[in-house]
Scaffold this active site. Structure first.
Site, mmCIF file in Angstrom:
data_model
loop_
_atom_site.group_PDB
_atom_site.id
_atom_site.type_symbol
_atom_site.label_atom_id
_atom_site.label_comp_id
_atom_site.label_asym_id
_atom_site.label_seq_id
_atom_site.Cartn_x
_atom_site.Cartn_y
_atom_site.Cartn_z
ATOM 1 N N ASP A 34 0.826 -1.209 0.000
ATOM 2 C CA ASP A 34 0.000 0.000 0.000
ATOM 3 C C ASP A 34 0.864 1.265 0.000
ATOM 4 O O ASP A 34 1.999 1.255 0.490
ATOM 5 C CB ASP A 34 -0.925 -0.021 1.233
ATOM 6 C CG ASP A 34 -2.111 0.912 1.065
ATOM 7 O OD1 ASP A 34 -2.341 1.402 -0.056
ATOM 8 O OD2 ASP A 34 -2.812 1.152 2.068
ATOM 9 N N HIS A 51 2.481 3.311 -8.959
ATOM 10 C CA HIS A 51 2.242 1.889 -9.261
ATOM 11 C C HIS A 51 3.400 1.311 -10.069
ATOM 12 O O HIS A 51 3.824 0.180 -9.846
ATOM 13 C CB HIS A 51 0.928 1.719 -10.037
ATOM 14 C CG HIS A 51 -0.282 2.147 -9.252
ATOM 15 N ND1 HIS A 51 -0.477 1.775 -7.941
ATOM 16 C CD2 HIS A 51 -1.350 2.911 -9.575
ATOM 17 C CE1 HIS A 51 -1.624 2.295 -7.502
ATOM 18 N NE2 HIS A 51 -2.160 2.996 -8.468
ATOM 19 N N LEU A 145 10.483 -20.329 -4.537
ATOM 20 C CA LEU A 145 9.406 -19.544 -3.924
ATOM 21 C C LEU A 145 8.138 -19.497 -4.793
ATOM 22 O O LEU A 145 8.223 -19.389 -6.010
ATOM 23 C CB LEU A 145 9.919 -18.124 -3.693
ATOM 24 C CG LEU A 145 8.924 -17.091 -3.171
ATOM 25 C CD1 LEU A 145 9.550 -16.328 -2.016
ATOM 26 C CD2 LEU A 145 8.500 -16.127 -4.247
HETATM 27 C C1 IPE Z 1 -5.552 -2.597 -0.179
HETATM 28 O O1 IPE Z 1 -5.196 -1.273 -0.322
HETATM 29 C C2 IPE Z 1 -5.545 -3.292 -1.498
HETATM 30 C C3 IPE Z 1 -4.231 -3.502 -2.094
HETATM 31 C C4 IPE Z 1 -3.085 -3.200 -1.573
HETATM 32 C C5 IPE Z 1 -4.257 -4.138 -3.375
HETATM 33 P P1 IPE Z 1 -6.277 -0.115 -0.504
HETATM 34 O O2 IPE Z 1 -5.526 1.131 -0.703
HETATM 35 O O3 IPE Z 1 -7.267 -0.486 -1.531
HETATM 36 O O4 IPE Z 1 -7.011 -0.145 0.914
HETATM 37 P P2 IPE Z 1 -7.893 0.938 1.654
HETATM 38 O O5 IPE Z 1 -8.893 1.443 0.650
HETATM 39 O O6 IPE Z 1 -6.983 2.015 2.103
HETATM 40 O O7 IPE Z 1 -8.506 0.210 2.795
HETATM 41 C C1 IPE Z 2 -1.508 0.242 -3.353
HETATM 42 O O1 IPE Z 2 -1.301 1.598 -3.384
HETATM 43 C C2 IPE Z 2 -1.826 -0.336 -4.686
HETATM 44 C C3 IPE Z 2 -3.229 -0.706 -4.862
HETATM 45 C C4 IPE Z 2 -4.161 -0.662 -3.962
HETATM 46 C C5 IPE Z 2 -3.618 -1.176 -6.178
HETATM 47 P P1 IPE Z 2 -2.496 2.644 -3.411
HETATM 48 O O2 IPE Z 2 -2.880 2.904 -4.821
HETATM 49 O O3 IPE Z 2 -3.617 2.191 -2.544
HETATM 50 O O4 IPE Z 2 -1.810 3.931 -2.801
HETATM 51 P P2 IPE Z 2 -2.415 4.919 -1.748
HETATM 52 O O5 IPE Z 2 -2.894 4.104 -0.601
HETATM 53 O O6 IPE Z 2 -3.529 5.636 -2.431
HETATM 54 O O7 IPE Z 2 -1.288 5.815 -1.390
HETATM 55 MG MG MG Z 3 -4.066 2.447 -0.603
#
Ligand code: IPE
Ligand code: IPE
Ligand code: MG
Length: 254
Positions: A34, A51, A145
């Site tokens: 995240d 990303h 792995l």
């Molecule tokens: C969780 O992250 C999903 C992934 C890392 C793929 P999100 O960014 O979607 O989670 P929330 O919305 O903060 O709970």
């Molecule tokens: C995690 O990073 C990737 C996915 C959930 C696909 P985020 O896109 O949720 O990044 P933040 O949380 O908005 O910073």
């Molecule tokens: Mg996120």
């Protein structure tokens, strides 16, 4: 004083791989990757740049985990709730597995990594599924792995589907209600071929599970860091494992 100076220089007190106890490496590590968007925002870049950068971290961490002798690495890449995001971002995310595998598959193969996927294939674009299917096929005989991508994965949906499958088995007389136990439930989940995670890591400072492996994480050790996923390094992985090795897992016993 010297330690503080060292930390300031970024050389810090983070552990090295050889400081970990080799006999207590977690078998299965699951990661909620995240903070890609916030990492990009902090740099004045579009979210998708986060990303793209996060993709490089996936590769680094996979190689490091493999070296440590971790057997299963599950990476939460896209949740069943992430479809709520703007179409452009979703489209970009759906192209990432293909890009990742185009660039990294050879090296993953060289490292004896097996690629797998955990999630609902139906809603995914065909180019995303076919790239993954190809990688799964090409690496199925590897013995290193297991790199398990949780893609279009949601734990509640997974459990609902499992309950439906079990109900069907009962209805058709293959199973009695009394026979429904934890093993039956686990067998009907998307993670049926994997042991439960020993360690869950979530980056970016969020302290929640976001619908990730709710059944399987029942007794996992949880480790959170404020670091955004694109800046997560091998050293953070070692730090998480070092902390894991300090924990006493009691499973309700003494
Ligand atoms: C969780 O992250 C999903 C992934 C890392 C793929 P999100 O960014 O979607 O989670 P929330 O919305 O903060 O709970
Ligand atoms: C995690 O990073 C990737 C996915 C959930 C696909 P985020 O896109 O949720 O990044 P933040 O949380 O908005 O910073
Ligand atoms: Mg996120």
């Amino acid at each position: 004083m010297i330690k503080r100076l060292w930390a300031k220089l970024g050389k810090s007190s983070l552990p090295k791989a050889d400081s970990l106890a080799p006999e207590n490496i977690p078998l299965h590590v699951a990661i909620i990757m995240d903070g890609n968007g916030r990492w990009a925002k902090k740099r004045g870049l579009p979210r998708v740049a986060g990303h793209r950068s996060g993709m490089k971290t996936v590769k680094r961490i996979t190689i490091a985990a493999n070296r440590l002798g971790i057997k299963y690495l599950t990476m939460y890449a896209f949740s069943t709730e992430n479809w709520k995001r703007p179409k452009d971002e979703v489209d970009f995310l759906m192209k990432l597995p293909q890009q990742f595998l185009e660039i990294e598959l050879d090296e993953l193969i060289k490292n004896n990594v097996q690629v797998r996927m955990m999630g609902t294939r139906e809603k995914l674009p065909s180019h995303t599924v076919s790239a993954l299917e190809e990688a799964i096929k090409k690496t199925e005989n590897n013995t290193g792995l297991v790199l398990n991508f949780a893609l279009n994965y949601g734990s509640r949906l997974e459990m609902l589907e499992a309950v439906k499958e079990i109900a069907k088995d009962v209805q058709q007389g293959h199973l009695s209600v009394a026979e429904i136990d934890e093993t039956v439930m686990s067998r009907n989940l998307l993670s049926c071929e994997l042991p439960d995670p020993d360690l869950l890591i979530r980056t970016s400072g969020e302290l929640r599970l976001s619908n990730f492996m709710l059944w399987q994480l029942a007794y996992s050790e949880l480790w959170f860091t404020d670091v955004y996923w694109p800046e997560f390094t091998e050293k953070h992985l070692y730090e998480a494992i070092q902390e894991y090795q300090r924990r006493a897992r009691r499973y309700g016993g003494l």
